[in-house]
Motif scaffolding. Structure first.
Motif, short mmCIF file in Angstrom:
data_model
loop_
_atom_site.label_atom_id
_atom_site.label_comp_id
_atom_site.label_asym_id
_atom_site.label_seq_id
_atom_site.Cartn_x
_atom_site.Cartn_y
_atom_site.Cartn_z
N VAL A 10 26.22 -9.46 -67.86
CA VAL A 10 25.14 -8.61 -69.31
C VAL A 10 25.26 -7.72 -69.39
O VAL A 10 24.87 -6.87 -71.20
CB VAL A 10 24.45 -7.89 -67.67
CG1 VAL A 10 23.69 -7.03 -67.82
CG2 VAL A 10 23.63 -9.00 -66.17
N VAL A 11 27.04 -6.90 -69.59
CA VAL A 11 27.22 -6.23 -70.21
C VAL A 11 27.39 -6.49 -72.49
O VAL A 11 27.22 -6.01 -72.65
CB VAL A 11 28.15 -5.84 -69.45
CG1 VAL A 11 29.14 -4.88 -71.09
CG2 VAL A 11 28.24 -4.87 -68.22
N LEU A 14 23.74 -6.70 -73.80
CA LEU A 14 23.10 -5.15 -73.78
C LEU A 14 24.33 -4.67 -74.96
O LEU A 14 23.28 -3.78 -75.90
CB LEU A 14 23.44 -4.43 -72.44
CG LEU A 14 22.49 -4.57 -71.02
CD1 LEU A 14 23.32 -3.51 -69.96
CD2 LEU A 14 21.38 -4.38 -71.89
N THR A 15 25.39 -5.14 -75.14
CA THR A 15 26.42 -4.19 -76.40
C THR A 15 26.07 -5.40 -77.01
O THR A 15 25.30 -4.74 -78.34
CB THR A 15 27.66 -4.97 -75.71
OG1 THR A 15 27.95 -4.64 -74.66
CG2 THR A 15 28.25 -4.66 -77.00
N ASN A 17 22.95 -6.13 -78.28
CA ASN A 17 21.98 -5.46 -78.74
C ASN A 17 22.03 -3.95 -79.20
O ASN A 17 20.98 -3.83 -80.64
CB ASN A 17 21.32 -5.19 -77.17
CG ASN A 17 19.77 -6.38 -77.00
OD1 ASN A 17 19.97 -7.18 -78.23
ND2 ASN A 17 19.75 -7.05 -75.68
N MET A 18 22.78 -3.39 -78.94
CA MET A 18 23.43 -1.95 -79.41
C MET A 18 23.58 -2.18 -80.79
O MET A 18 23.27 -1.17 -81.67
CB MET A 18 24.24 -1.66 -78.15
CG MET A 18 23.65 -1.26 -77.16
SD MET A 18 24.05 -0.18 -76.03
CE MET A 18 25.46 1.21 -77.26
N PHE A 81 20.94 -6.21 -64.25
CA PHE A 81 20.66 -5.46 -65.86
C PHE A 81 20.24 -4.07 -65.19
O PHE A 81 20.54 -3.37 -65.95
CB PHE A 81 19.05 -6.33 -66.41
CG PHE A 81 19.56 -7.05 -67.29
CD1 PHE A 81 20.55 -6.55 -69.11
CD2 PHE A 81 19.59 -8.82 -67.30
CE1 PHE A 81 20.54 -7.29 -69.98
CE2 PHE A 81 20.45 -9.55 -68.02
CZ PHE A 81 20.28 -9.05 -69.45
N ALA A 84 23.45 -2.28 -63.91
CA ALA A 84 23.74 -1.96 -65.97
C ALA A 84 22.90 -0.71 -65.91
O ALA A 84 23.51 0.66 -66.61
CB ALA A 84 23.98 -2.61 -66.46
N PHE A 85 21.57 -0.32 -66.58
CA PHE A 85 21.66 -0.29 -66.86
C PHE A 85 21.53 1.47 -66.14
O PHE A 85 21.62 2.84 -66.66
CB PHE A 85 20.01 0.63 -67.15
CG PHE A 85 19.16 1.39 -67.47
CD1 PHE A 85 18.32 1.47 -68.69
CD2 PHE A 85 18.55 2.13 -66.15
CE1 PHE A 85 18.64 3.36 -68.70
CE2 PHE A 85 18.35 3.59 -66.56
CZ PHE A 85 17.87 4.18 -67.77
#
Length: 118
Positions: A10-11, A14-15, A17-18, A81, A84-85
């Motif tokens: 998940v991290v 997200l990373t 996508n950033m 997710f 994590a958010f």
């Protein structure tokens, strides 16, 4: 797959996508972003590819069997997710920003509503 295996993935998603968003911010017209399939691979690894369906099952029974197999994996992904958010939002809000994570969520919701209107 348990949460100890899920959270790093998940991290990673997200990373990545950033990083993509940063590339777009730097050059929105000239960046050719190739999707590396990180999220796709994660979903493929989480969701079963084979389903047990009784012989002679009706279409409704087939749909129910597939949903029953997929639901636990999807629920785990959504939960991971969300966790994590929440961790990121709490860290962000602890710094005392002008806009809280809740403010950003409201803005995202408003933008999403404007997409529906188009």
């Amino acid at each position: 797959m348990d949460y100890a295996e899920i959270m790093p993935r998940v991290v990673g998603v997200l990373t990545r996508n950033m990083e993509i968003n940063e590339q777009l911010r730097q050059d929105p017209s000239g960046v050719s972003i190739s999707v590396d399939g990180l999220a796709d691979q994660f979903v493929q690894d989480m969701v079963p590819l084979r389903f047990e369906v009784p012989a002679g099952a009706s279409p409704q029974e087939v749909a129910e069997a597939i949903a029953a197999e997929m639901f636990p994996a999807i629920a785990k992904m959504v939960s991971a997710f969300s966790f994590a958010f929440t961790q990121l939002a709490e860290y962000h809000d602890a710094a005392g920003p002008e806009r809280t994570a809740a403010d950003v969520l409201r803005e995202i919701a408003l933008r999403a509503n404007s997409f529906d209107a188009d």
